[in-house]
Design a protein around this motif. Structure first.
Motif, PDB file in Angstrom:
ATOM      1  N   UNK A  52       0.798  -1.208   0.000  1.00 13.85           N
ATOM      2  CA  UNK A  52       0.000   0.000   0.000  1.00 13.85           C
ATOM      3  C   UNK A  52       0.834   1.262   0.000  1.00 13.85           C
ATOM      4  N   UNK A  53       0.143   2.387  -0.077  1.00  5.86           N
ATOM      5  CA  UNK A  53       0.789   3.651  -0.389  1.00  5.86           C
ATOM      6  C   UNK A  53       1.428   4.290   0.846  1.00  5.86           C
ATOM      7  N   UNK A  54       1.283   3.667   2.023  1.00  2.00           N
ATOM      8  CA  UNK A  54       1.838   4.256   3.240  1.00  2.00           C
ATOM      9  C   UNK A  54       3.353   4.438   3.139  1.00  2.00           C
ATOM     10  N   UNK A  55       4.006   3.530   2.422  1.00  2.00           N
ATOM     11  CA  UNK A  55       5.447   3.668   2.247  1.00  2.00           C
ATOM     12  C   UNK A  55       5.818   4.972   1.575  1.00  2.00           C
ATOM     13  N   UNK A  56       5.027   5.388   0.595  1.00  2.00           N
ATOM     14  CA  UNK A  56       5.330   6.649  -0.084  1.00  2.00           C
ATOM     15  C   UNK A  56       5.101   7.831   0.847  1.00  2.00           C
ATOM     16  N   UNK A  57       4.087   7.724   1.708  1.00  2.00           N
ATOM     17  CA  UNK A  57       3.866   8.794   2.688  1.00  2.00           C
ATOM     18  C   UNK A  57       5.085   8.908   3.602  1.00  2.00           C
TER      19      UNK A  57
ATOM     20  N   UNK B 149      -1.915  10.871   3.656  1.00  2.00           N
ATOM     21  CA  UNK B 149      -1.090  11.848   4.371  1.00  2.00           C
ATOM     22  C   UNK B 149      -1.948  12.794   5.197  1.00  2.00           C
ATOM     23  N   UNK B 150      -3.102  13.189   4.672  1.00  2.00           N
ATOM     24  CA  UNK B 150      -3.919  14.168   5.369  1.00  2.00           C
ATOM     25  C   UNK B 150      -5.057  13.538   6.165  1.00  2.00           C
ATOM     26  N   UNK B 151      -5.138  12.219   6.204  1.00  2.00           N
ATOM     27  CA  UNK B 151      -6.162  11.595   7.036  1.00  2.00           C
ATOM     28  C   UNK B 151      -5.518  10.761   8.149  1.00  2.00           C
ATOM     29  N   UNK B 152      -4.858   9.654   7.765  1.00  2.00           N
ATOM     30  CA  UNK B 152      -4.268   8.787   8.785  1.00  2.00           C
ATOM     31  C   UNK B 152      -3.085   9.445   9.475  1.00  2.00           C
TER      32      UNK B 152
END
Lengths: 97, 181
Positions: A52-57, B149-152
């Motif tokens: 999932x995209x959490x890594x990019x965050x 980024x702007x929620x979790x």
């Protein structure tokens, strides 16, 4: 392609570590740390394809911390240079007393 | 990403990967700090290409903008402020081969632009006719990162602003030239 990206990340991190251990110029050592951060970012991006995209965050946060670290670290280097007219780590041994 | 990437994808993945490793090796072996910094910029550009190939378009963009564009400029600025680059090692390319290589690269880029100008792009790469109201169902390159980024991670994002403020104040306080009272 994910195993290749992880292997590339490991190689880049190793090169950065070698640079930190072998160089004497404080600024070049800082740049080697940036290279290591980049290698970790590559791992995050590669694994974000699986999980999932959490890594990019997280990569965004790593870049922010890297920018802050560069600003403060270079300010410290400038202060050290003003004190001793050198950034060679061989000549910076004030903590020895 | 397709489950089995094509040969074109694989060749470019290995190309950018090997270029990144070669640039990193050149980076740690250069004596001049300026040359090292420029090789590090090369590493970062190759990594940005890899990010784009791994569908992380936004990360690739800020890799170029923030890392190669801002952080490395700060490094180069400090190197030149402290006058650490050895002038005898930083000679410009005056040789015939350097000029030939530069001309070849310029011609290749020019040919690329000429080819790209008359290429017909795939429909998913074209700007939609009504991008605001009839946008695609996915959120695009920025939205996919911005949504979590702007929620979790909103708290971490807000804490980042405090970190940056502390870094700015700290950098100015440390780097300031102390005047004798």
């Amino acid at each position: 392609m994910i195993p290749e990206a992880l292997a590339l990340s490991a190689v880049l991190f190793t090169i950065g570590t070698i640079g930190v251990l072998t160089r004497r110029n404080a600024i070049v050592i800082f740049m080697c740390v940036e290279l290591m951060l980049n290698a970790v970012n590559l791992t995050f991006v590669a694994l974000s394809k699986l999980y999932g995209v959490t890594g990019q965050v997280f990569v965004v946060f790593v870049m922010t911390v890297a920018a802050a670290e560069a600003a403060v670290g270079l300010a410290i280097i400038i202060a050290i240079f003003r004190h001793g007219q050198t950034v060679n780590l061989k000549n910076i041994n004030l903590l020895k007393g | 990403m397709p489950q089995s990437p094509g040969l074109f994808y694989q060749v470019h993945f290995y190309l950018f990967g090997l270029l990144a490793i070669a640039s990193a090796l050149a980076f740690v072996t250069r004596k001049s700090p300026v040359a090292a910094a420029l090789w590090l910029v090369s590493v970062m550009f190759n990594l940005a290409a890899l990010y784009v190939m791994m569908d992380a378009h936004f990360v690739g963009a800020i890799q170029v903008l923030v890392y190669a564009g801002a952080i490395m400029v700060v490094f180069l600025f400090v190197v030149m402020l402290l006058n650490l680059g050895h002038p005898d090692e930083l000679s410009d390319i005056r040789g015939r081969w350097g000029r030939l290589a530069a001309g070849g690269v310029g011609l290749a880029l020019l040919a690329q632009i000429m080819v790209l100008a008359r290429t017909r792009f795939a429909p998913e790469l074209q700007v939609p006719a009504n991008p605001v109201f009839g946008g695609p169902p996915d959120r695009g390159a920025v939205g996919t990162v911005a949504q979590p980024l702007f929620t979790e991670h909103l708290l971490a994002f807000e804490l980042t602003s405090i970190l940056l403020l502390a870094a700015i104040v700290g950098a100015v306080a440390i780097g300031k030239r102390r005047t004798a009272p």
